[in-house]
Design an enzyme around this catalytic site. Structure first.
Site, PDB file in Angstrom:
ATOM      1  N   LYS A 103       8.731   8.491  -6.821  1.00 55.31           N
ATOM      2  CA  LYS A 103       9.210   9.370  -5.805  1.00 55.31           C
ATOM      3  C   LYS A 103      10.742  10.493  -6.001  1.00 55.31           C
ATOM      4  O   LYS A 103      10.623  11.468  -5.628  1.00 55.31           O
ATOM      5  CB  LYS A 103       8.923   8.861  -4.879  1.00 55.31           C
ATOM      6  CG  LYS A 103       8.616  10.019  -3.337  1.00 55.31           C
ATOM      7  CD  LYS A 103       8.721   8.583  -2.477  1.00 55.31           C
ATOM      8  CE  LYS A 103       6.565   9.212  -1.734  1.00 55.31           C
ATOM      9  NZ  LYS A 103       6.657   8.213  -1.304  1.00 55.31           N
ATOM     10  N   GLY A 121       0.570   3.048  -0.936  1.00 50.90           N
ATOM     11  CA  GLY A 121      -0.109   2.426  -0.076  1.00 50.90           C
ATOM     12  C   GLY A 121       0.535   0.916   0.564  1.00 50.90           C
ATOM     13  O   GLY A 121       0.308   0.062   1.243  1.00 50.90           O
ATOM     14  N   MET A 160       4.147  -0.236   0.216  1.00 46.24           N
ATOM     15  CA  MET A 160       4.862  -0.544   0.879  1.00 46.24           C
ATOM     16  C   MET A 160       5.303   0.530   2.069  1.00 46.24           C
ATOM     17  O   MET A 160       4.300   0.912   2.295  1.00 46.24           O
ATOM     18  CB  MET A 160       6.689  -0.088  -0.305  1.00 46.24           C
ATOM     19  CG  MET A 160       6.499  -1.380  -1.130  1.00 46.24           C
ATOM     20  SD  MET A 160       7.586  -1.362  -2.324  1.00 46.24           S
ATOM     21  CE  MET A 160       7.038  -0.093  -3.158  1.00 46.24           C
ATOM     22  N   SER A 188      -7.502 -16.468 -39.725  1.00 43.09           N
ATOM     23  CA  SER A 188      -8.274 -16.292 -38.486  1.00 43.09           C
ATOM     24  C   SER A 188      -7.694 -17.245 -36.927  1.00 43.09           C
ATOM     25  O   SER A 188      -7.805 -18.656 -37.313  1.00 43.09           O
ATOM     26  CB  SER A 188     -10.071 -16.226 -38.325  1.00 43.09           C
ATOM     27  OG  SER A 188      -9.402 -15.365 -37.479  1.00 43.09           O
TER      28      SER A 188
END
Length: 882
Positions: free
Chosen positions: A39, A118, A120, A773
């Site tokens: 942010k 949503g 925190m 394998s």
């Protein structure tokens, strides 16, 4: 709070903890997400490119690290740096924090380096108190707006910082509206909001024993601390665990000047995506509310309006917003999720981030952006989360199916799901653990529902829009969701829901269609998806970019056909024991196991051999010349025998034996630790006739397919649980002898590396084995000394305490198991340069493990058919990163 915080990032060395952003001073940008959080970094970036962003400052993720490493205390210099950041905001805005006449208000939000919608906490309108609210009312000439801001602050702050239950405030608000006949929050006049604010303060005093804080600085620091603490709340911890987000990343905190969308009908707030997050269509998509503040849209409390309505209400604002969305896409070269506020018809940008989207939308956006020359094919490949492709493999409602539509809401997340109605997230989690398929039904979801949403097949809400919490989280999880189904009235107390007079109880089945928004009665017939279009385009690009071949684990015709449909390039593991459980042959298998002599065993095996031959013929035909690796019988023999008295008696009767004799044989085969007992290659050495029968069936099937279709089959015969070269020598000689007798040439004999000794002795084993394998399931068990079936009792504790970073059965343990794989690769290829190397454990479908397998130079990976597309894309990403 975590009892054992793991926040151990690099220490701050320059003494700077706070970074400003705004029109006049900008100290960060989009490349600093690790330091400033997603942010904060994007707010700084938008400020740099000249977008209208309210000024603010960021407390970096390094503050979070210090906070948790120092008993929840701050660095010594932080207070002065916060003061400097605050002064910069005041300078740019021209108003002061705490001023009684015209106060500056602040928001405090979390900002992790990746989006956690949503999860925190956020607090708005910090700086209001009994005095400044009057100054705000006078300076804005809007008393209603001022008291609306204040009552919001009291509720948010008290919930987040003071731990006063959010619902208690909602009860006061709902009671006031009901008593006065108001339908919406916006109907409440200034006097009513003032009355509500006073009631809120009384509640705070009653619940905490202290009055609501009046000092703006106390409010600010209380909010900052609460956001840092929210990094360790149960919902945030759960979200990080589900999405593999490391705890040590921490969160930043963004402090920003508040702009107001709740001053009247020329104001509003909204959330938008630069393209449709459900379909990927290149069309502006979003919702907004008039006369509302930031959290109202995502909270789902009011049903929002579509952006098309904004174009009619405020055409100039819409035009500016549309221009910004195009500018952001061009700048970031990615679909953006944006938040905005309109204050008196002036637009402000509050956030931009990479938008969450469905897998189908992600594919369309990536492919379209290549066509638009915004990104390259390589960038498109890297952009898609391989795990998200799982969403494309979910069923959809059959259009021809009979269905009863109970209600219709918004198509919030595509796909369809059927399950039992459950109203509580804790109950959902418990029932899912018991194997029940459930639909979580809520009035609206909140971050506290994250565990229930994860457990559910799908989510239904009666309130909220396309950008509500339920919609955004469900899309990220790849789960179907119908939101805003207004006809669904949920009664939590009585555990029922009323849909237009029809009562449905908890436990009854419904189906939701997240692509249409329909809620349907009972279970409805569904169709399997078809992978075409954008998926096919991206897969072509991925296949061109990857080096690793991708095979599938399959032993039935159905699995093999699915594997081919999803693009598998062969079969990397055919487990022959699964074929033994078929009803047509299980009796003969049990007869073989109960036999007392080799002759009796051979007689029983002769009845099994034609079935095995037919099995292999089907597989070879479907794979059309692609490699097929067939593992000879591996599990202990007792797994094929019954253990209940009734089943033992039935078997005894079928074989003309006494129950006592069968029971004696079962008891003789019992082992204290069967996973380390008589199984794998040990069976082939003790009972060579078993492997001889299987090998002969393989060669005869290959010859039959060649004769019938002309297709050359090159079977790869894999001997399981080899520990020594001597075992491999004996069994390779037996296989070669049968091949010679059948007149068959052109096959490979190899082994599964699933024991630490085999990995260490790979150099000598490769003298005989022509391929390896890696059976990473058993190799993980034998390396750790952990039973995969019993590890659930302690692995979660090991992960939460940081002993193990991940479940080693889900993602390979690079330092231990990975080191054994690397050692075996190096030693095996030193002996046999062209040694073919693959992996066939569950890790073959895990993107993180595939990255490791690419790095050590394996030739192929093999996984379940439905994970083949995931493996193809992950292999391409691994190759590009290399």
């Amino acid at each position: 709070m975590s009892a054992n915080p793991m926040l151990k990032t690099q220490e701050n060395t320059n003494g700077k903890w706070v970074y400003s952003f705004g029109r006049e001073l900008c100290e960060g940008g989009a490349t600093q997400k690790n330091l400033l959080g997603g942010k904060g970094a994007n707010l700084a970036e938008m400020s740099k490119i000249g977008l209208p962003v309210p000024p603010g400052f960021i407390l970096s993720t390094e503050v979070c690290t210090h906070y948790y490493q120092n008993k929840q205390s701050y660095p010594p210099a932080i207070e002065q740096q916060v003061d400097a950041g605050l002064k910069q905001i005041e300078k740019e805005i021209g108003v002061l924090f705490g001023d009684v006449k015209k106060p500056l208000l602040l928001s405090v939000r979390s900002g992790a380096r990746v989006s956690m919608p949503g999860m925190m906490d956020t607090i708005l309108n910090l700086g209001l108190n009994d005095t400044t609210v009057k100054g705000l009312a006078a300076s804005s000439n809007n008393e209603r707006f001022a008291w609306d801001c204040y009552r919001r602050l009291i509720q948010m702050y008290s919930d987040v910082v003071l731990n006063v239950d959010h619902d208690l405030f909602e009860d006061i608000l709902d009671t006031h509206k009901r008593r006065n006949g108001y339908r919406q929050d916006t109907d409440i006049p200034a006097s009513g909001l003032q009355e509500i604010a006073e009631a809120y303060k009384d509640l705070v005093k009653k619940e905490t024993g202290k009055p609501f804080p009046q000092d703006p600085r106390e409010q600010l620091w209380g909010a900052i601390g609460a956001v840092f603490r929210s990094w360790m709340t149960p919902r945030a911890v759960t979200y990080r665990r589900i999405n593999n987000i490391p705890e040590e990343w921490g969160t930043a905190v963004c402090v920003q000047a508040v702009v107001f969308g709740n001053m009247g009908n020329d104001c509003g707030t909204g959330v938008a995506f630069t393209r449709n997050p459900s379909t990927g269509e290149n069309k502006f998509y979003g919702e907004y509310l008039l006369n509302a503040q930031g959290e109202d849209v995502v909270a789902g409390i009011r049903t929002p309006l579509h952006l098309e309505d904004l174009q009619k209400e405020m055409p100039e604002v819409y035009k500016e917003l549309d221009a910004i969305r195009l500018q952001l896409e061009k700048h970031y070269k990615e679909m953006q999720d944006i938040e905005f506020t309109i204050q008196n018809k002036k637009l402000y940008m509050l956030q931009t981030r990479t938008g969450k989207r469905t897998a189908a939308a992600a594919l369309k956006i990536a492919v379209d952006m290549v066509s638009e020359k915004l990104i390259t094919k390589e960038q498109a490949i890297r952009r898609i989360n391989p795990q998200s492709l799982d969403q494309l493999l979910h069923p959809t409602i059959d259009a021809a199916a009979d269905k009863t539509v109970l209600a219709k809401g918004l198509p919030a997340s595509p796909g369809a799901a059927t399950g039992e109605i459950v109203f509580d997230s804790d109950d959902a989690e418990k029932l899912a653990k018991d194997g029940k398929k459930i639909i979580l039904c809520r009035t609206e979801t909140s971050p506290e529902d994250i565990h229930g949403m994860h457990a559910a097949q799908g989510i239904l809400t009666s309130r909220g829009g396309m950008t509500s919490h339920a919609a955004v989280v469900a899309r990220g999880m790849g789960k179907p969701c119908v939101s805003g189904a207004g006809d669904v009235m949920i009664d939590y107390k009585n555990k029922i829901m009323n849909i237009k007079g029809r009562i449905l109880k908890e436990g009854e089945k419904i189906t939701i269609d997240g692509s249409t928004g329909e809620v349907l009665l009972g279970a409805v017939r569904m169709l399997q998806p078809v992978l075409t279009g954008d998926f096919s385009t991206l897969m072509v690009w991925a296949d061109a970019a990857r080096r690793l071949k991708v095979r599938a684990n399959a032993e039935t015709a159905h699995d093999a056909e699915n594997a081919r449909k999803f693009g598998a390039e062969g079969i990397g593991l055919c487990r022959t024991e699964h074929m033994f459980f078929e009803p047509s042959r299980i009796l003969y298998v049990r007869q073989m196991i109960l036999a007392e002599t080799q002759e009796e065993r051979r007689a029983a095996l002769a009845k099994i051999e034609p079935h095995q031959r037919e099995d292999f013929i089907h597989l070879f035909k479907i794979m059309k010349g692609l490699p097929v690796t067939i593992r000879l019988l591996d599990p202990p023999l007792h797994e094929f025998l019954p253990h209940e008295d009734e089943e033992i008696a039935s078997l005894a009767k079928a074989l003309s034996l006494t129950p006592e004799k069968v029971k004696q044989r079962v008891d003789r085969l019992h082992e204290a630790n069967p996973m380390l007992g008589l199984r794998g290659s040990r069976l082939g050495i003790v009972y060579p006739e078993i492997y001889e029968t299987q090998v002969r069936a393989i060669f005869e099937a290959a010859l039959a397919v060649k004769k019938e279709t002309g297709e050359t089959v090159i079977p790869e015969i894999m001997v399981p649980l080899i520990a020594t070269k001597a075992e491999m020598d004996i069994l390779k000689a037996m296989i070669d002898k049968i091949a010679a007798a059948a007149g068959f040439k052109g096959y490979l004999t190899g082994t599964m590396i699933e024991l630490p000794r085999a990995a260490l002795a790979a150099g000598s084993i490769a003298e005989t084995a022509e391929f390896f394998s890696f059976g990473t399931n058993d190799l993980t068990q034998t390396t750790f000394g952990i039973s995969r079936d019993d590890a659930g009792s302690f692995l979660p504790a090991y992960q939460s305490q940081g002993i193990l970073p991940a479940d080693p059965f889900a993602s390979i343990d690079v330092d231990g198991v990975g080191e054994l794989v690397k050692t075996a690769v190096e030693r095996g290829r030193k002996t046999r340069k062209e040694l073919k190397l693959g992996i066939c454990g569950e890790h073959g479908g895990d993107p993180a493990s595939i990255k490791f397998f690419e790095s050590v130079g394996l030739d192929y990976i093999s996984c379940s058919p439905y994970r083949v597309p995931i493996a193809r894309l992950a292999a391409a990403q691994a190759a590009l990163k290399e």
